[in-house]
Design a protein around this motif. Structure first.
Motif, mmCIF file in Angstrom:
data_model
loop_
_atom_site.group_PDB
_atom_site.id
_atom_site.type_symbol
_atom_site.label_atom_id
_atom_site.label_comp_id
_atom_site.label_asym_id
_atom_site.label_seq_id
_atom_site.Cartn_x
_atom_site.Cartn_y
_atom_site.Cartn_z
ATOM 1 N N GLU A 6 0.858 -1.182 0.000
ATOM 2 C CA GLU A 6 0.000 0.000 0.000
ATOM 3 C C GLU A 6 0.892 1.229 0.000
ATOM 4 O OE1 GLU A 6 -3.911 -0.770 2.447
ATOM 5 O OE2 GLU A 6 -2.223 -1.665 3.519
ATOM 6 N N THR A 7 0.566 2.204 -0.829
ATOM 7 C CA THR A 7 1.442 3.361 -1.008
ATOM 8 C C THR A 7 1.099 4.477 -0.023
ATOM 9 O OG1 THR A 7 0.051 4.445 -2.675
ATOM 10 C CG2 THR A 7 1.627 2.797 -3.461
ATOM 11 N N GLY A 8 2.017 5.445 0.072
ATOM 12 C CA GLY A 8 1.833 6.556 1.004
ATOM 13 C C GLY A 8 1.785 6.051 2.432
ATOM 14 N N GLY A 67 4.285 8.994 1.936
ATOM 15 C CA GLY A 67 4.650 8.615 3.295
ATOM 16 C C GLY A 67 6.055 9.124 3.576
ATOM 17 N N ILE A 68 6.813 8.367 4.338
ATOM 18 C CA ILE A 68 8.225 8.688 4.589
ATOM 19 C C ILE A 68 9.081 7.878 3.632
ATOM 20 C CG2 ILE A 68 10.098 8.532 6.279
ATOM 21 C CD1 ILE A 68 8.120 10.728 6.885
ATOM 22 N N GLY A 69 10.101 8.518 3.075
ATOM 23 C CA GLY A 69 10.962 7.831 2.129
ATOM 24 C C GLY A 69 10.494 8.029 0.706
ATOM 25 N N PRO A 70 11.014 7.233 -0.226
ATOM 26 C CA PRO A 70 10.653 7.395 -1.637
ATOM 27 C C PRO A 70 9.145 7.257 -1.856
ATOM 28 C CG PRO A 70 12.547 5.943 -1.422
ATOM 29 C CD PRO A 70 12.032 6.172 -0.035
ATOM 30 N N LEU A 96 5.267 4.565 -9.745
ATOM 31 C CA LEU A 96 5.797 3.326 -10.312
ATOM 32 C C LEU A 96 4.697 2.432 -10.862
ATOM 33 C CD1 LEU A 96 8.513 2.297 -7.680
ATOM 34 C CD2 LEU A 96 8.898 3.192 -9.982
ATOM 35 N N PHE A 97 3.470 2.621 -10.381
ATOM 36 C CA PHE A 97 2.383 1.727 -10.765
ATOM 37 C C PHE A 97 1.401 2.371 -11.739
ATOM 38 C CE2 PHE A 97 3.997 0.477 -6.592
ATOM 39 C CZ PHE A 97 4.458 -0.793 -6.928
#
Length: 541
Positions: free
Chosen positions: A187-189, A205-208, A213-214
């Motif tokens: 799940e993203t974010g 979210g945190i990080g990349p 990408l999807f």
């Protein structure tokens, strides 16, 4: 042979049998009629699938992917297959099994206070609109011209554009649920965090940030997404205006750019040429011309005059408070002074016309005006988030069938259309340069250029460029195919690169992408057997 969709350890018959055992008999169809239905295209030709599987839930998508890995059979996910002119439901290579997600139609949540909806990939524009109406929710969705039966997530996955302040679909979405090729789920974010209160409110979210990408990829299957909606505004005014020439178009673009950049114009602006508008109301007059050449300029001018059109025609709307909308109208009038005069339309003006029409409908001029108002109502409904079928008529411009009596789906009508979607800098000079590139190519191949400049931001426009052709003619189909190749080649050479592309050109365009090797490494890491849509936005060697 990774990437070709031909690798196989077991027979397709065995694969379909196990799918039926797992999902049920009705979930799988490899009949000739199914192959023909999912292999239909508005393009001259396209690859054919070997069958279709229709999962009804995320868990069934997982089952499909796990079985596909076991049997090494490629799956081609679609949400509805309404990607007309760019591939429809057809896979990128022959023999892939279409995984049709149109049965996943749950609207999982609508939050009126914070303005979002959580939906599955099969939810259509018409379904969400009706849900908001039935539940008296004062939110407006963004709608495209693809009609009520087109899915929202399908367009989102192509990073498509609509009409409203949320017209940039991708940047007004978050919290993707994605099934990877091995059946695992991410799940993203912040959607992965069990205690998050902002999963549906904040994109990263945190990080990349991995949402992108999807989209326009084959790295996973999105089975849920959050889209952002706008509160029903206190005030709404649509605007239309006519533009007499290409030179005047350039002046309009330069005049409106500061307003779009500053947010005074707070939604997407469409600048459609006369052919684009005419094609929505008429068909090519084969009773007068052969169709081997573009419509003569005299006949074009005749239709333009009869419909009260300019050479270019603008459509957009202001959304906000009464004061902000009033101020935006003043700013637009001032910016366009000496170039053209915008007409502003709201519900009160339409109601006034209805009263006047009941009194004076016997007057020929009023009858003609009623035709224009009827067309305006459809456009205004779209700007308010109501999907309509009307804008699908244009794909039948070159068809020899009378589309008034035909179904609304271009595939059901047998229409011939090929889409190209170049990006153009938001300057008058760039408009002129782009037109000087594409219009001579259309003329060379005997087609009318159906063009719309769409102000998707304060810096850039996309230009949906449509080749309409008679698909029943092999000669004309070949001309359309060659016209597309030339347009794509010239636009690429001149730097007018597409924001999305059709299945016939994905591999070619990705071969020139300097990031291609990195994308291929990522694909082979996440999907080493090339199970999900091999060749989709991927270079195949």
């Amino acid at each position: 042979m990774a990437g070709t969709g031909t690798a196989s350890n077991t027979s397709t018959v065995d694969f379909f049998r196990e799918l039926r055992d797992r999902l049920g008999q009705n979930a799988v169809d490899d009949s000739r009629s199914a192959v023909e239905t999912y292999g239909r295209t508005a393009m001259p030709s396209a690859p054919r699938p070997s069958g279709v599987v229709r999962p009804q839930s995320r868990d069934e998508v997982i089952d499909c992917l796990k079985l596909a890995n076991e049997h090494r059979k490629p799956l081609y996910p679609i949400s509805g297959g309404k990607n007309w002119g760019l591939g429809s439901a057809c896979p990128t290579t022959d023999g892939q099994v279409v995984m049709d997600l149109s049965g996943m139609t749950r609207i999982l949540e609508v939050n009126e206070q914070l303005g979002y909806a959580v939906i599955e990939p099969g939810v259509t524009q018409g379904q969400l609109f009706q849900y908001l109406q039935d539940n008296q929710i004062d939110l407006w969705m963004d709608a495209t011209g693809a009609g009520p039966d087109a899915t929202i997530v399908g367009n989102l996955m192509e990073r498509g554009y609509g009409h409203s302040p949320n017209g940039d679909r991708f940047h007004n979405s978050c919290a993707f649920e994605v099934v990877l090729a091995d059946g695992s789920v991410i799940e993203t974010g912040w959607a992965h965090h069990p205690n998050s209160q902002v999963s549906n409110l904040f994109k990263t979210g945190i990080g990349p940030s991995i949402d992108g990408l999807f989209t326009q990829s084959n790295l996973g299957v999105v089975t849920r997404a959050t889209i952002w909606l706008i509160p029903k505004p206190q005030a709404f005014k649509a605007y239309v205006f006519r533009i007499k020439s290409d030179e005047e178009l350039a002046a309009v673009v330069d005049a409106l750019r500061p307003l779009r950049s500053l947010g005074v114009i707070n939604s997407v602006v469409h600048l459609a040429n006369d052919y684009r508008v005419i094609s929505g109301h008429h068909q090519f007059p084969y009773d007068r011309f052969s169709g081997e050449d573009p419509l003569p300029e005299a006949a074009r001018a005749e239709l333009r005059k009869a419909m009260g059109l300019g050479h270019w025609n603008a459509l957009g709307a202001f959304y906000g408070t009464k004061d902000s909308v009033q101020g935006s109208c003043r700013a637009m009038r001032k910016a366009l002074r000496g170039i053209t005069k915008p007409i502003f339309i709201d519900d009160a003006k339409l109601q006034w016309f209805d009263r006047a029409y009941r009194i004076a409908k016997w007057i020929p001029a009023v009858q003609r005006l009623n035709d224009s108002v009827t067309s305006a109502r459809s456009a205004i409904a779209l700007l308010k988030g109501k999907p309509v079928h009307d804008h699908l008529a244009g794909s039948g411009w070159r068809s020899r069938k009378a589309w008034q009596d035909q179904p609304t789906d271009p595939l059901d009508r047998g229409d011939g259309i090929i889409w190209l979607t170049p990006l153009v800098p938001l300057t008058g000079d760039a408009c002129q340069q782009f037109l000087s590139c594409v219009e001579p190519i259309f003329a060379e191949f005997g087609f009318e250029p159906l063009l719309t400049f769409v102000m998707i931001s304060g810096r850039v426009m996309c230009c949906p460029t449509t080749i309409c052709y008679d698909r029943s003619s092999d000669v004309e189909s070949l001309r359309a195919k060659e016209c597309y190749r030339r347009l794509l080649s010239v636009c690429t050479e001149q730097g007018f690169l597409p924001y999305r592309c059709g299945i016939q050109s994905m591999s070619t365009l990705l071969q020139t992408n300097t990031n291609g090797s990195t994308i291929s490494k990522l694909k082979h890491t996440l999907d080493p057997l090339q199970i999900i849509a091999p060749g989709r936005y991927q270079s195949i060697h």
